[in-house]
Design a protein around this motif. Sequence first.
Motif, mmCIF file in Angstrom:
data_model
loop_
_atom_site.group_PDB
_atom_site.id
_atom_site.type_symbol
_atom_site.label_atom_id
_atom_site.label_comp_id
_atom_site.label_asym_id
_atom_site.label_seq_id
_atom_site.Cartn_x
_atom_site.Cartn_y
_atom_site.Cartn_z
ATOM 1 N N ASP A 119 0.831 -1.212 0.000
ATOM 2 C CA ASP A 119 0.000 0.000 0.000
ATOM 3 C C ASP A 119 0.866 1.264 0.000
ATOM 4 O O ASP A 119 0.584 2.219 -0.725
ATOM 5 C CB ASP A 119 -0.945 0.012 1.212
ATOM 6 N N VAL A 120 1.931 1.262 0.799
ATOM 7 C CA VAL A 120 2.843 2.401 0.828
ATOM 8 C C VAL A 120 3.516 2.557 -0.539
ATOM 9 O O VAL A 120 3.614 3.672 -1.067
ATOM 10 C CB VAL A 120 3.905 2.255 1.948
ATOM 11 N N LEU A 121 3.953 1.454 -1.105
ATOM 12 C CA LEU A 121 4.597 1.499 -2.420
ATOM 13 C C LEU A 121 3.650 2.063 -3.479
ATOM 14 O O LEU A 121 4.059 2.874 -4.322
ATOM 15 C CB LEU A 121 5.092 0.108 -2.821
ATOM 16 N N ALA A 122 2.384 1.682 -3.423
ATOM 17 C CA ALA A 122 1.395 2.208 -4.374
ATOM 18 C C ALA A 122 1.243 3.724 -4.218
ATOM 19 O O ALA A 122 1.145 4.451 -5.214
ATOM 20 C CB ALA A 122 0.045 1.506 -4.183
ATOM 21 N N ILE A 123 1.254 4.196 -2.989
ATOM 22 C CA ILE A 123 1.155 5.639 -2.747
ATOM 23 C C ILE A 123 2.391 6.339 -3.301
ATOM 24 O O ILE A 123 2.293 7.350 -4.007
ATOM 25 C CB ILE A 123 0.978 5.934 -1.238
ATOM 26 N N LEU A 124 3.570 5.796 -3.002
ATOM 27 C CA LEU A 124 4.810 6.400 -3.498
ATOM 28 C C LEU A 124 4.836 6.422 -5.022
ATOM 29 O O LEU A 124 5.258 7.407 -5.631
ATOM 30 C CB LEU A 124 6.026 5.638 -2.955
ATOM 31 N N TRP A 125 4.385 5.343 -5.625
ATOM 32 C CA TRP A 125 4.365 5.264 -7.086
ATOM 33 C C TRP A 125 3.389 6.292 -7.663
ATOM 34 O O TRP A 125 3.662 6.915 -8.687
ATOM 35 C CB TRP A 125 4.018 3.852 -7.536
ATOM 36 N N SER A 126 2.264 6.498 -6.988
ATOM 37 C CA SER A 126 1.270 7.462 -7.480
ATOM 38 C C SER A 126 1.780 8.903 -7.384
ATOM 39 O O SER A 126 1.319 9.775 -8.118
ATOM 40 C CB SER A 126 -0.051 7.325 -6.716
#
Length: 149
Positions: free
Chosen positions: A134-141
């Motif tokens: 979930d954190v990685l998805a936020i960072l990627w966004s």
Amino acid sequence: MKKKFTFLLTLFTMTFMLSAQTVSNETKTLFERLGGTPGITAIVDDVIEAHMNNPAISARFKPYQDQPERFAKIRQHTIEFFSTGSGGSVEYHGRDMTTTHQGMNISAVEYMHVVDDIMGVLDKHNIDEESKKDVLAILWSLKQTIMSK
């Protein structure tokens, strides 16, 4: 027969426990799974330390050591940003990401170092895999709003 019953009981118990953990994780916000304000504060502090020690990006962060008031403000904004963005009821008082990073010309390589540092800190804090995703998805966004602006 007794061994078979014991094995089935153990298997049922483990399945139930895993199901309960999954349901529990699904009902918690990312903010809660990261440990709320104390957990996110500790993560942010460790991420700052990781950035300061990462030779690929430390030059972007070390100048703030000589500006304690500005450093404290950026740290607080970072805690608020990640708290708000992860579902906490914390108010973010900083600027938007595009404005904040305007003129910094952050490269894709630098951005990946930042992401790697964050993921390493999440490992250090024993954050579960789902929360790390979930954190990685936020960072990627956020990548396009931060890079090369």
